[in-house]
Design a protein around this motif. Sequence first.
Motif, PDB file in Angstrom:
ATOM      1  N   ALA A  96       0.853  -1.191   0.000  1.00 14.66           N
ATOM      2  CA  ALA A  96       0.000   0.000   0.000  1.00 14.66           C
ATOM      3  C   ALA A  96       0.890   1.242   0.000  1.00 14.66           C
ATOM      4  CB  ALA A  96      -0.901  -0.010   1.232  1.00 14.66           C
ATOM      5  N   ASP A  97       0.493   2.241  -0.737  1.00 10.84           N
ATOM      6  CA  ASP A  97       1.189   3.533  -0.785  1.00 10.84           C
ATOM      7  C   ASP A  97       2.605   3.470  -1.354  1.00 10.84           C
ATOM      8  OD1 ASP A  97      -1.090   4.709   0.374  1.00 10.84           O
ATOM      9  OD2 ASP A  97      -0.320   4.349   2.393  1.00 10.84           O
ATOM     10  N   TRP A  98       2.928   2.441  -2.143  1.00 16.48           N
ATOM     11  CA  TRP A  98       4.285   2.366  -2.695  1.00 16.48           C
ATOM     12  C   TRP A  98       4.581   3.556  -3.594  1.00 16.48           C
ATOM     13  CZ3 TRP A  98       5.477   2.142  -7.868  1.00 16.48           C
ATOM     14  CH2 TRP A  98       4.453   1.785  -8.749  1.00 16.48           C
ATOM     15  N   ARG A  99       3.592   4.030  -4.347  1.00 18.56           N
ATOM     16  CA  ARG A  99       3.833   5.181  -5.226  1.00 18.56           C
ATOM     17  C   ARG A  99       4.194   6.427  -4.414  1.00 18.56           C
ATOM     18  NH1 ARG A  99      -0.041   2.394  -7.837  1.00 18.56           N
ATOM     19  NH2 ARG A  99       0.186   2.053 -10.061  1.00 18.56           N
ATOM     20  N   GLU A 100       3.478   6.653  -3.325  1.00 21.37           N
ATOM     21  CA  GLU A 100       3.714   7.817  -2.492  1.00 21.37           C
ATOM     22  C   GLU A 100       5.093   7.777  -1.829  1.00 21.37           C
ATOM     23  OE1 GLU A 100       0.916   5.974  -2.521  1.00 21.37           O
ATOM     24  OE2 GLU A 100      -0.503   7.441  -3.306  1.00 21.37           O
ATOM     25  N   ARG A 101       5.614   6.585  -1.577  1.00 22.92           N
ATOM     26  CA  ARG A 101       6.938   6.445  -0.967  1.00 22.92           C
ATOM     27  C   ARG A 101       8.062   6.418  -1.992  1.00 22.92           C
ATOM     28  NH1 ARG A 101       4.200   2.632   2.099  1.00 22.92           N
ATOM     29  NH2 ARG A 101       5.175   0.989   0.892  1.00 22.92           N
ATOM     30  N   SER A 102       7.742   6.399  -3.259  1.00 28.45           N
ATOM     31  CA  SER A 102       8.763   6.368  -4.310  1.00 28.45           C
ATOM     32  C   SER A 102       9.365   7.763  -4.474  1.00 28.45           C
ATOM     33  CB  SER A 102       8.153   5.879  -5.626  1.00 28.45           C
ATOM     34  OG  SER A 102       7.729   4.540  -5.492  1.00 28.45           O
ATOM     35  N   ARG A 103      10.682   7.845  -4.322  1.00 28.14           N
ATOM     36  CA  ARG A 103      11.385   9.134  -4.323  1.00 28.14           C
ATOM     37  C   ARG A 103      11.657   9.609  -5.748  1.00 28.14           C
ATOM     38  NH1 ARG A 103      17.148   9.835  -1.607  1.00 28.14           N
ATOM     39  NH2 ARG A 103      16.457   7.959  -0.559  1.00 28.14           N
ATOM     40  N   SER A 104      11.317  10.863  -6.005  1.00 32.31           N
ATOM     41  CA  SER A 104      11.509  11.453  -7.326  1.00 32.31           C
ATOM     42  C   SER A 104      12.985  11.627  -7.655  1.00 32.31           C
ATOM     43  CB  SER A 104      10.807  12.815  -7.380  1.00 32.31           C
ATOM     44  OG  SER A 104      11.031  13.431  -8.623  1.00 32.31           O
ATOM     45  N   ILE A 105      13.332  11.351  -8.905  1.00 28.13           N
ATOM     46  CA  ILE A 105      14.677  11.602  -9.427  1.00 28.13           C
ATOM     47  C   ILE A 105      14.639  12.852 -10.296  1.00 28.13           C
ATOM     48  CG2 ILE A 105      16.481  10.725 -10.972  1.00 28.13           C
ATOM     49  CD1 ILE A 105      15.557   7.871 -10.010  1.00 28.13           C
ATOM     50  N   GLY A 106      13.618  12.959 -11.146  1.00 29.86           N
ATOM     51  CA  GLY A 106      13.478  14.131 -12.001  1.00 29.86           C
ATOM     52  C   GLY A 106      12.701  13.803 -13.256  1.00 29.86           C
ATOM     53  N   SER A 107      12.538  14.822 -14.083  1.00 32.62           N
ATOM     54  CA  SER A 107      11.811  14.652 -15.334  1.00 32.62           C
ATOM     55  C   SER A 107      12.762  14.700 -16.508  1.00 32.62           C
ATOM     56  CB  SER A 107      10.739  15.735 -15.473  1.00 32.62           C
ATOM     57  OG  SER A 107       9.730  15.529 -14.503  1.00 32.62           O
ATOM     58  N   PHE A 108      12.506  13.831 -17.456  1.00 30.38           N
ATOM     59  CA  PHE A 108      13.271  13.731 -18.696  1.00 30.38           C
ATOM     60  C   PHE A 108      12.236  13.812 -19.808  1.00 30.38           C
ATOM     61  CE2 PHE A 108      15.571  11.653 -15.362  1.00 30.38           C
ATOM     62  CZ  PHE A 108      16.903  11.953 -15.579  1.00 30.38           C
ATOM     63  N   GLY A 109      12.060  14.993 -20.392  1.00 28.65           N
ATOM     64  CA  GLY A 109      10.985  15.174 -21.352  1.00 28.65           C
ATOM     65  C   GLY A 109       9.659  14.945 -20.650  1.00 28.65           C
ATOM     66  N   LYS A 110       8.804  14.129 -21.257  1.00 27.95           N
ATOM     67  CA  LYS A 110       7.485  13.833 -20.679  1.00 27.95           C
ATOM     68  C   LYS A 110       7.531  12.677 -19.679  1.00 27.95           C
ATOM     69  CE  LYS A 110       4.916  15.649 -24.525  1.00 27.95           C
ATOM     70  NZ  LYS A 110       3.864  15.459 -25.490  1.00 27.95           N
ATOM     71  N   LEU A 111       8.717  12.150 -19.455  1.00 31.78           N
ATOM     72  CA  LEU A 111       8.885  11.003 -18.563  1.00 31.78           C
ATOM     73  C   LEU A 111       9.370  11.470 -17.198  1.00 31.78           C
ATOM     74  CD1 LEU A 111       8.853   7.860 -18.504  1.00 31.78           C
ATOM     75  CD2 LEU A 111      11.277   7.963 -19.120  1.00 31.78           C
ATOM     76  N   HIS A 112       8.570  11.206 -16.163  1.00 34.43           N
ATOM     77  CA  HIS A 112       9.006  11.492 -14.792  1.00 34.43           C
ATOM     78  C   HIS A 112       9.617  10.200 -14.242  1.00 34.43           C
ATOM     79  CE1 HIS A 112       9.339  13.730 -11.145  1.00 34.43           C
ATOM     80  NE2 HIS A 112       8.954  12.648 -10.501  1.00 34.43           N
TER      81      HIS A 112
END
Length: 133
Positions: free
Chosen positions: A86-102
């Motif tokens: 549960a909530d794995w997406r919310e715990r996933s740490r952002s690296i950054g955006s590359f074009g339209k790909l986050h």
Amino acid sequence: MAEKLTKEKLLSFLARLGASARTPGVCFITGGSSAILLGWRETTIDVDLKFDPEPAGVFDAIPALKRELSINVELASPADFLPPLADWRERSRSIGSFGKLHVCHYDFLSQALSKLERGHVKDLLDATEMLRR
């Protein structure tokens, strides 16, 4: 034959993959790719990733990028070894955006649990490093 993946090659791959995305989407990287971006490993053998949602164009780009960069790319994530937490997406740490790909690190709790489940020596060392950090 594929070469070892370095941080520079991984960032080049992500930039080129992002440039191929025709619609917005999210790419979750996991395993050795997370380890080299965070600096506890210098290299890994492949890029393990999961798209959710999947942007148009990225799957078409992967075979050419694999050849051009001489790397292995695997569509793999902790969800292949354990039911998604549960909530794995919310715990996933952002690296950054590359074009339209986050791009994000797949949830480290899920990564650690899947590595413990597999039980390989390198996986256990990675899980230990995740806990330490």
